[in-house]
Design a protein around this motif. Structure first.
Motif, mmCIF file in Angstrom:
data_model
loop_
_atom_site.group_PDB
_atom_site.id
_atom_site.type_symbol
_atom_site.label_atom_id
_atom_site.label_comp_id
_atom_site.label_asym_id
_atom_site.label_seq_id
_atom_site.Cartn_x
_atom_site.Cartn_y
_atom_site.Cartn_z
ATOM 1 N N SER A 106 0.836 -1.210 0.000
ATOM 2 C CA SER A 106 0.000 0.000 0.000
ATOM 3 C C SER A 106 0.875 1.266 0.000
ATOM 4 N N ARG A 120 -0.813 -9.868 5.293
ATOM 5 C CA ARG A 120 -1.447 -9.559 4.008
ATOM 6 C C ARG A 120 -2.379 -8.356 4.178
ATOM 7 N N ARG A 121 -3.193 -8.409 5.224
ATOM 8 C CA ARG A 121 -4.143 -7.335 5.476
ATOM 9 C C ARG A 121 -3.415 -6.000 5.672
ATOM 10 N N ASP A 122 -2.419 -5.995 6.547
ATOM 11 C CA ASP A 122 -1.782 -4.730 6.913
ATOM 12 C C ASP A 122 -0.889 -4.163 5.812
ATOM 13 N N HIS A 164 -3.267 0.559 10.605
ATOM 14 C CA HIS A 164 -2.038 -0.198 10.375
ATOM 15 C C HIS A 164 -1.384 -0.622 11.670
ATOM 16 N N ASP A 167 -3.693 -3.527 2.171
ATOM 17 C CA ASP A 167 -4.995 -2.870 2.209
ATOM 18 C C ASP A 167 -4.833 -1.414 2.647
ATOM 19 N N GLU A 168 -5.151 -0.515 1.714
ATOM 20 C CA GLU A 168 -4.959 0.918 1.946
ATOM 21 C C GLU A 168 -5.817 1.441 3.105
ATOM 22 N N ARG A 169 -6.994 0.814 3.305
ATOM 23 C CA ARG A 169 -7.951 1.407 4.244
ATOM 24 C C ARG A 169 -7.761 0.957 5.684
ATOM 25 N N ARG A 170 -6.944 -0.078 5.901
ATOM 26 C CA ARG A 170 -6.832 -0.652 7.241
ATOM 27 C C ARG A 170 -6.122 0.265 8.224
#
Ligand SMILES: Cc1cc2nc3c(=O)[nH]c(=O)nc-3n(C[C@H](O)[C@H](O)[C@H](O)COP(=O)(O)O)c2cc1C
Length: 325
Positions: free
Chosen positions: A215, A286-288, A296, A291-294
């Protein structure tokens, strides 16, 4: 342009510049691997990243890279014994890589013998990640062709030693040694080669490139971070991992709780616990990372962040570093 000097690594891998883009879960995507190889370095494929994160069936992902560059690429095999299923899957990936023409393997954790046997039978080579002499002795006994010396400034899972003493410790094994950790600019790369390393493996520097699918927030955090922002936490994978200290980590702490720590050490439970941590870490990272919206929480990076101040195409990095030799 004068070609970069040959080293044992360039000969083994069939490349021009002794610079590896290390495997990175979840940051290794085919476009990044191909860009580094196409510029004369060696991009290394991380199979879990290729399949689970970036959604390519393994063979298709390798063929995608092949369409982007005809030059050699490597494959990373994390061979820690977690489950029979994981071992079978890794074996299948190694076999597919060999069928698709990959001849350079970087193994991490575990005993690399079975990868060495397969790679050598096909005329390939294996370099093993090590952090100190006792692991290098095991790797040498397994027949590896080179060592990747992971030092204490590395991203991913760092070792306990500094860059120069680690080379002294590993030199007696008589194998080519590649430096992994803390290299973020061309002068440091050239200095490592002058010291006697056969090459350099970089991870963090290659995340801050347009080809990497991490991201924008993660890339910006690498550009903004200084050396003191890098901390080690065992909360992701059960063993220390280098990450940027985020407000989340400041709030929640860097260490696993006492019960988990105990279970991670007991001979009867440690493999199961490591397996559980590994599964959870795959999902979390993977998520952190992508994904731009998470919000962090965990962003992996090594101390080379100190020297990384701008996004730069991966191929330009390889060419710029080569000119410093
Ligand atoms: C985000 C990230 C993920 C990584 N994942 C892996 C991996 O899956 N397998 C592996 O062998 N090394 C992994 N590493 C280590 C790198 O391949 C390389 O050795 C290391 O990044 C070198 O240190 P540097 O980040 O200071 O350049 C990872 C490193 C980073 C930064």
């Amino acid at each position: 342009m004068t070609p970069a000097p040959e080293t044992a690594l360039t000969r083994h891998a069939g490349i021009e510049v002794p610079l590896i883009c290390g495997a990175m879960y979840p940051c290794s995507n085919p476009e990044l691997v191909a860009a580094v190889s196409d510029a004369g370095g060696l991009g290394v494929v991380q199979p879990v990243s290729m399949t689970y994160v970036h959604g390519h069936a393994f063979r298709e992902g390798l063929r995608r890279i092949r369409r982007l560059t005809p030059r050699p690429v490597g494959m990373n095999a994390l061979i820690e014994k977690t489950s029979k299923r994981y071992h079978e899957r890794m074996t299948a990936w190694v076999d597919i890589a060999l069928e698709e023409g990959v001849r350079f393997f970087v193994t991490s954790l575990g005993n690399p013998k079975w990868v060495v046997d397969r790679a050598h039978a096909a005329g390939g080579v294996v370099y093993h990640d090590v952090t100190e002499a006792r692991w290098a002795a095991k790797a040498r006994d397994a027949g590896v062709d080179g060592l990747i010396a992971v030092n204490r400034r590395a991203g991913g899972h760092p070792g306990p030693r500094d860059l120069a003493p680690l080379l002294d410790e590993l030199a007696p094994f008589g194998l080519p040694v590649v430096c992994a950790g803390g290299i973020g600019d061309a002068p440091a790369f050239a200095a490592a080669i002058r010291l006697g390393y056969a090459g350099v493996q970089m991870g963090t520097r290659f995340i801050a490139t347009p080809e990497c699918h991490a991201s924008h927030a993660y890339k910006q955090a690498i550009l903004d971070a200084g050396e003191s922002d890098i901390v080690w936490t065992d909360r992701i994978s059960g063993v220390p991992m280098a990450v940027i200290e985020t407000p989340y980590l400041r709030r929640t702490g860097l260490r696993v709780g006492p019960v988990s720590r105990w279970l991670l050490r007991q001979p009867r439970t440690k493999h199961l616990m490591r397996g559980l941590y590994l599964m959870r870490s795959l999902w979390r990272l993977r998520r952190d990372s992508l994904d731009e919206r998470r919000a962090h929480e965990f962003w992996q990076a090594g101390r080379s962040v100190a020297d990384i101040t701008a996004l730069e195409p991966a191929g330009d990095i390889v060419r710029r570093f080569a000119r410093a030799l």
